[in-house]
Design an enzyme around this catalytic site. Structure first.
Site, mmCIF file in Angstrom:
data_model
loop_
_atom_site.group_PDB
_atom_site.id
_atom_site.type_symbol
_atom_site.label_atom_id
_atom_site.label_comp_id
_atom_site.label_asym_id
_atom_site.label_seq_id
_atom_site.Cartn_x
_atom_site.Cartn_y
_atom_site.Cartn_z
ATOM 1 N N ASN A 14 0.855 -1.180 0.000
ATOM 2 C CA ASN A 14 0.000 0.000 0.000
ATOM 3 C C ASN A 14 0.896 1.237 0.000
ATOM 4 O OD1 ASN A 14 0.773 0.555 2.718
ATOM 5 N ND2 ASN A 14 -0.878 -0.756 3.483
ATOM 6 N N MET A 15 0.305 2.407 -0.029
ATOM 7 C CA MET A 15 1.105 3.616 -0.206
ATOM 8 C C MET A 15 2.051 3.847 0.964
ATOM 9 S SD MET A 15 1.475 5.672 -2.644
ATOM 10 C CE MET A 15 2.315 7.209 -3.015
ATOM 11 N N SER A 16 1.595 3.582 2.176
ATOM 12 C CA SER A 16 2.469 3.804 3.329
ATOM 13 C C SER A 16 3.615 2.801 3.341
ATOM 14 C CB SER A 16 1.664 3.726 4.633
ATOM 15 O OG SER A 16 1.093 2.447 4.810
ATOM 16 N N GLU A 17 3.348 1.549 2.955
ATOM 17 C CA GLU A 17 4.411 0.545 2.870
ATOM 18 C C GLU A 17 5.412 0.904 1.775
ATOM 19 O OE1 GLU A 17 1.695 -3.286 4.343
ATOM 20 O OE2 GLU A 17 1.847 -2.764 2.227
ATOM 21 N N ASP A 24 -5.727 -8.186 1.847
ATOM 22 C CA ASP A 24 -5.870 -9.630 1.635
ATOM 23 C C ASP A 24 -6.738 -9.910 0.413
ATOM 24 O OD1 ASP A 24 -4.443 -9.948 3.985
ATOM 25 O OD2 ASP A 24 -6.226 -10.290 5.217
#
EC number: 2.7.1.167
Length: 476
Positions: A195-198, A264
Site C-alpha cells: 500500500n502507499m504507506s508501505e 488480503d
C-alpha cells in the site's frame, strides 16, 4: 477496458504466511464507565474469523479457486478455532505447530458498527520456525500455479529468497503482500502489492505521480521484481512493470465501512485470476473491483464470485449492470439458490422497449427475488421477425433492460427459442407474457420436471413493438 472473470475453478494457489484469528466482540453501548472515561459495551455477540494469510486463503476459496494454506500456529484453543474457520470453506491447512508460542489473535470490540479498541495477543515466531515452514511448503510447489506470501511481520516469512527462487525455477508465480522497509527479502518475486504507506517506508515520500513511477521502477530494477502494484486507497491502484507503460486503475468503492482485510482481498483476487490464466492488467482490474466490494463490509470479509460479477458489470461492463454470460449466470444462480432466493426467468426480443414491457417485467419481478431476462440475439430476431429487424442491436437492447430496477440479470441466446438455456438454468418460475398456454411455452416442461413452475402474465393491450414501428413509418 472490458473485464470478464476467468475460470476461477482452474486456479491452484498456495498461500504461505502469517495466519491469525480475528475475534469480534459486539454489543450496544449507552453509558460511560464510572471507573474511567470510557464507554461500557454490553457484549451480545462473539464472532471468530480467519485473518491474515488465512483470510487470503478463504478469499481464494470463496471465489472458487483451489487453495492450500501453510502457516505457524500455537498448540492452543485459538489454533483449533482457526482450523475450524478455514475448514468451513473447504480449506485444509498445513499448520506448523509451535508449542511455546500463542496463535496470533486480534480482538476487536465493536459497537454501532464502530471499532472501539483492538487488543493483540501475539509473540513473534523465531527465524528457525519460519525456515521450517518454508521448507515444509516447498513440497507443495509442484501442485500449484501461483504462490502468495502474506507477510504481516509476525515471523512466518523471515527470509523467503531461496523459496521464491525455487518457486520461480518451477514456473510458479510468486505474489507478495509485503511488510516492513526491507524489500530485498522478496528479491525475484513476480509481483509485490504494497500500500502507499508501505511503499513510502521503502522509497521515501512520494511527491508526484512521476516520482511514484520513477521510484517504483527503481525497485523493479534493484530487486528484480516483474511488477509492482501500489494500492492507493481512494486513489485506486497503480501497476508498474518493466517493459510496459504504467496502468492506473481508479477506485470503485461506493461506500467504505471498514478497510480490515482489504489488502488480503486484493492479493487473493490477483492470485486467483492469474492462476486461472488472466493477463496481469485484467487481474489487477478484478482485484481492484473486489477491494471495492470488501471495504463496504464490516470486519474481515470475503468477496463471493456473484458479488464480483455484479460489481464488474456495474463498473466495467460495456453493456451495463446485469449483463452476463451464460456461464457467469449459471454460477450466479447457484449462489442465489444457496441463499434461498426465488429466481424468476422470462425471455423475448425486446427490440424497442415500451411501457408494456416495463409493466410486464415489474409484474414478473414481484413473483420472486431475482429476475433473469434472456434476450434473442440479432440473428435470432431477424429469423423470427424478418428483414429490418432488430431495430436495436442486442448489446443496446440488453443495456436498456439491465437499467431497469426490476431486472437483475440479462443474458443473450442465439437459438430461435430459449429452450436450451432455460433447461440449463432451470429457474424456480418461468413466466411468459401474452396468450400462451403453459404447455406451449419453450422450456416449460423442463422447468416443471425440475420442480419449478410456469406462469403466463398478461401484456397491456394495444402496445407492441410492431405497432410502434408501423406508427413511426406511417408518420414519415
Amino acid at each position: 477496458m472490458k473485464v470478464s472473470l476467468p475460470a476461477f475453478e482452474k486456479a491452484k494457489v498456495l498461500v504461505v504466511g502469517d495466519v491469525m484469528l480475528d475475534r469480534y466482540w459486539v454489543g450496544p453501548t449507552g453509558r460511560i464507565s464510572p471507573e474511567a472515561p470510557v464507554p461500557v459495551v454490553k457484549i451480545n455477540q462473539v464472532e471468530d474469523r480467519p485473518g491474515g494469510a488465512a483470510n487470503v486463503a478463504l478469499n481464494i476459496a470463496t471465489l472458487g479457486g483451489q487453495v492450500q494454506l501453510a502457516g505457524l500456529v500455537g498448540e492452543d484453543d485459538t489454533a483449533k478455532a482457526l482450523t475450524l474457520g478455514v475448514q468451513a470453506l473447504g480449506v485444509e491447512p498445513q499448520w506448523l505447530n509451535i508449542a511455546d508460542k500463542p496463535t496470533i489473535t486480534k480482538l476487536r470490540v465493536l459497537s454501532r458498527n464502530q471499532q472501539l479498541i483492538r487488543l493483540d495477543f501475539e509473540e513473534s515466531f523465531d527465524k528457525q520456525d519460519s525456515a521450517r515452514l518454508l521448507k515444509q511448503s516447498e513440497a507443495l510447489l509442484d501442485s500449484v500455479d501461483v504462490v502468495v506470501l502474506s507477510d504481516y511481520a509476525k515471523g512466518a516469512i523471515d527470509n523467503p529468497r531461496d523459496f521464491i527462487a525455487l518457486a520461480r525455477s518451477k514456473g510458479v508465480k510468486v505474489l507478495v503482500d509485503p511488510k516492513g522497509s526491507d524489500f530485498s527479502r522478496y528479491h525475484g518475486a513476480s509481483l509485490i502489492t504494497p500500500n502507499m504507506s508501505e511503499f513510502e517506508a521503502v522509497v521515501g515520500a512520494v511527491t508526484s505521480e512521476a516520482d511514484l513511477l520513477e521510484k517504483a521502477r527503481g525497485l523493479l530494477n534493484k530487486y528484480q521484481f516483474d511488477a509492482i502494484l501500489v494500492t492507493r486507497s481512494e486513489k485506486g491502484m497503480t501497476l508498474v512493470t518493466a517493459n510496459a507503460p504504467e496502468l492506473h486503475i481508479p477506485t470503485v468503492a461506493r461506500e467504505v465501512y471498514d478497510v480490515t482485510g482489504a489488502g488480503d482481498t486484493v492479493i487473493s483476487a490477483l492470485a486467483t485470476s492469474l492462476a486461472a490464466g488472466a493477463e496481469l492488467a485484467q487481474a489487477c482490474a478484478i482485484a481492484n473491483t473486489a477491494a471495492g466490494v470488501v471495504v463496504g463490509k464490516l470486519g474481515t470479509s470475503t468477496v463471493s464470485r456473484i458479488e464480483l460479477i455484479e460489481a464488474l458489470a456495474l463498473h466495467h461492463g460495456e453493456s451495463g449492470f446485469g449483463v452476463v454470460s451464460e456461464d457467469q449466470l449459471a454460477y450466479a444462480l447457484e449462489q442465489a439458490k444457496l441463499r434461498g432466493e426465488r429466481v424468476v426467468m422470462t425471455n423475448g426480443c425486446f427490440d424497442i422497449l415500451h411501457a408494456g414491457h416495463v409493466s410486464y417485467l415489474k409484474q414478473a419481478k414481484a413473483l420472486g427475488d431475482r429476475l433473469i431476462v434472456a434476450v434473442n440475439d440479432d440473428a435470432s430476431v431477424k429469423r423470427l421477425k424478418g428483414e429490418g429487424r432488430p431495430v436495436n442491436q442486442v448489446d443496446r437492447r440488453m443495456a436498456v433492460l439491465a437499467g431497469l430496477a426490476s431486472v437483475d440479470w440479462v443474458v443473450p441466446f442465439s437459438e430461435d427459442t430459449p429452450q436450451r438455456i432455460i433447461a440449463r438454468l432451470l429457474p424456480d418460475l418461468l413466466v411468459k407474457g401474452g396468450d400462451y398456454k403453459v404447455e406451449d411455452i419453450a422450456g416449460g416442461a423442463e422447468v416443471i420436471s425440475a420442480g419449478g413452475q410456469v406462469q403466463v402474465l398478461g401484456f397491456e393491450d394495444g402496445i407492441s413493438t410492431t405497432a410502434i414501428i408501423q406508427n413511426i413509418m406511417a408518420k414519415q
